[in-house]
Design a protein around this motif. Structure first.
Motif, PDB file in Angstrom:
ATOM      1  N   THR A  26      -2.802  -5.748  -3.214  1.00 12.68           N
ATOM      2  CA  THR A  26      -2.434  -4.337  -3.076  1.00 12.68           C
ATOM      3  C   THR A  26      -3.689  -3.532  -2.773  1.00 12.68           C
ATOM      4  O   THR A  26      -4.796  -3.911  -3.172  1.00 12.68           O
ATOM      5  N   GLU A  27      -3.507  -2.435  -2.088  1.00 15.84           N
ATOM      6  CA  GLU A  27      -4.659  -1.612  -1.708  1.00 15.84           C
ATOM      7  C   GLU A  27      -5.176  -0.802  -2.892  1.00 15.84           C
ATOM      8  O   GLU A  27      -6.153  -0.088  -2.771  1.00 15.84           O
ATOM      9  N   ASP A  28      -4.509  -0.912  -4.062  1.00 15.77           N
ATOM     10  CA  ASP A  28      -5.021  -0.201  -5.239  1.00 15.77           C
ATOM     11  C   ASP A  28      -5.366  -1.181  -6.367  1.00 15.77           C
ATOM     12  O   ASP A  28      -4.988  -1.006  -7.521  1.00 15.77           O
ATOM     13  N   SER A  50       0.845  -1.201   0.000  1.00 20.66           N
ATOM     14  CA  SER A  50       0.000   0.000   0.000  1.00 20.66           C
ATOM     15  C   SER A  50       0.884   1.257   0.000  1.00 20.66           C
ATOM     16  O   SER A  50       2.046   1.195   0.422  1.00 20.66           O
ATOM     17  N   TYR A  86       5.885   0.276  -3.757  1.00 20.39           N
ATOM     18  CA  TYR A  86       4.941   0.715  -2.718  1.00 20.39           C
ATOM     19  C   TYR A  86       5.709   1.202  -1.492  1.00 20.39           C
ATOM     20  O   TYR A  86       6.797   0.697  -1.208  1.00 20.39           O
ATOM     21  N   VAL A 100      -1.375   0.753   6.509  1.00 21.61           N
ATOM     22  CA  VAL A 100      -2.552  -0.070   6.816  1.00 21.61           C
ATOM     23  C   VAL A 100      -2.644  -0.105   8.340  1.00 21.61           C
ATOM     24  O   VAL A 100      -1.865  -0.764   9.012  1.00 21.61           O
TER      25      VAL A 100
END
Ligand SMILES: Cc1cc2nc3c(=O)[nH]c(=O)nc-3n(C[C@H](O)[C@H](O)[C@H](O)COP(=O)(O)OP(=O)(O)OC[C@H]3O[C@@H](n4cnc5c(N)ncnc54)[C@H](O)[C@@H]3O)c2cc1C
Length: 336
Positions: free
Chosen positions: A218-220, A100, A131, A104
């Motif tokens: 991944t957060e995206d 991320s 990242y 987090v």
């Protein structure tokens, strides 16, 4: 109490988990599952199966309840994963990484999974990812294509019956069942007219990449999740998009994001692609209702709208659904 006669609509992960929990609570009950889609025709079949509960994907439910459902789910999946049963039930204990660009902060799953720790700058550098933050997480993955048949075998071994049919209205069950559990997922929009169920469209590509032994999220919007003999790559999350066709632009986007994370995936043959709609509802519906039809009243327990967390929360919510069934059948003061 006379032998209870219970109907369940749905043979996805929610219907089957609910059926097993009802059989556990009421071993002498007659339980029948009604569904028109099974196994690879369901939304459940295609899910990545990563156990990673997070409250932002489950709006409208209080965090204590999400935690309780998640704890039950983790207990169930991890006990299967660490037993020989896992060879046929589909659970795997597997390390992986969450990446991320923002920290987090204390996610719910941190306290539940086997391990969770932030990666150091040197570790991030070695992994060659672009990242700012990374986390090493060991959790359970459920390979749903084998888990659904495993649940079905258990259900039938316990004396459960299955009828393949499309249910046009729950009214069909008035006078037939003492109680019906509605686990029809996204199609509750039509079956009970609940238009607050909305789609979050997803798209997975299954590839042959047996060298991949850990998962990445991944957060995206990119993920790489190994199954038994194939790997799922994906990351599409499109709210209110009902399109069930494969969009080549999405295919390209998924490949681009996942190949960037793990360049050797470019060499992996594509086995198949799959598009489906996550059945979101804020909050998910887990409650009793008595529906008054022209032909008479019907006692119903609803269990649907699990969105992006259906695999993760199936067991925990199904325990509650089974409790509601027992309560509805036995307690004089109950709404039912
Ligand atoms: C791309 C993608 C990735 C995902 N990844 C994950 C993940 O990694 N982890 C996770 O926890 N969750 C994940 N999910 C979410 C998960 O797949 C769903 O929440 C879950 O499958 C919902 O299960 P269900 O049993 O409610 O619905 P379904 O699996 O759709 O089952 C519905 C059942 O109801 C029956 N039915 C419906 N209406 C009728 C009718 N009128 N008559 C007869 N039968 C009827 C159908 O035939 C079917 O048997 C993902 C979803 C998608 C789309």
């Amino acid at each position: 109490m006379a032998k209870a006669n219970i109907g369940i609509v749905g043979a996805g992960i929610i219907g089957l988990s609910t059926a097993l929990n009802i059989q556990k609570r009421l071993p002498s009950a007659k339980v029948t599952i009604y569904a028109d889609r099974f196994d690879n025709e369901t939304t459940s079949h295609g899910a990545g199966g990563l156990f990673r509960p997070n409250v932002e994907h489950l709006l409208g439910v209080d965090p204590d309840t999400v935690t309780r459902w998640s704890v039950e789910g983790f207990k169930f999946y991890s006990s299967l994963a660490s037993s020989p049963e896992a060879a046929t039930s589909g659970q795997m204990i597997m390390p992986g990484y969450v990446f991320s660009n923002t920290p987090v902060k204390d996610p719910l799953y941190k306290r539940l999974v086997y391990s969770f720790r932030e990666l150091t700058a040197i570790e991030l550098q070695k992994l060659q990812v672009d990242y700012k933050y990374g986390y090493q997480v060991t959790t359970v993955i459920t390979y749903v294509p084998v888990f659904l048949p495993w649940l079905m075998v258990k259900f039938k071994d316990n004396g459960g019956r299955v009828e393949k049919r499309t249910v046009k209205s729950l009214e069909e069950f008035v006078g037939v069942h003492d109680m019906v559990v509605n686990c029809s997922g996204f199609r509750s929009r039509d079956l009970v007219g609940d238009k607050s169920v909305y789609p979050v469209r997803g798209h997975l590509i299954r590839i042959k990449a047996p060298w991949i032994k850990y998962w990445i999220y991944t957060e995206d919007s990119a993920y790489i999740i190994p199954g038994y003999d194939e790997v799922s790559i994906g990351g599409i999350r499109q709210k209110d998009n009902f399109n069930l066709e494969i969009d080549p632009k999405d295919t390209e986007g998924i490949k681009e994001r996942c190949y960037k994370l793990w360049p050797s995936l470019k060499e992996a043959p594509v086995l198949r692609e799959w598009v489906d709609l996550r059945p979101h509802r804020d909050p998910l519906r887990l409650e009793q209702q008595v529906i008054q039809y022209p032909s008479g009243p019907l006692k119903v327990v609803h269990n649907y709208g699990h969105g992006a967390l259906g695999i993760t929360l199936a067991w925990g919510t199904s325990i509650d659904a089974a409790n509601l069934v027992v309560e509805g059948l036995t307690q004089p003061g109950s709404k039912l």
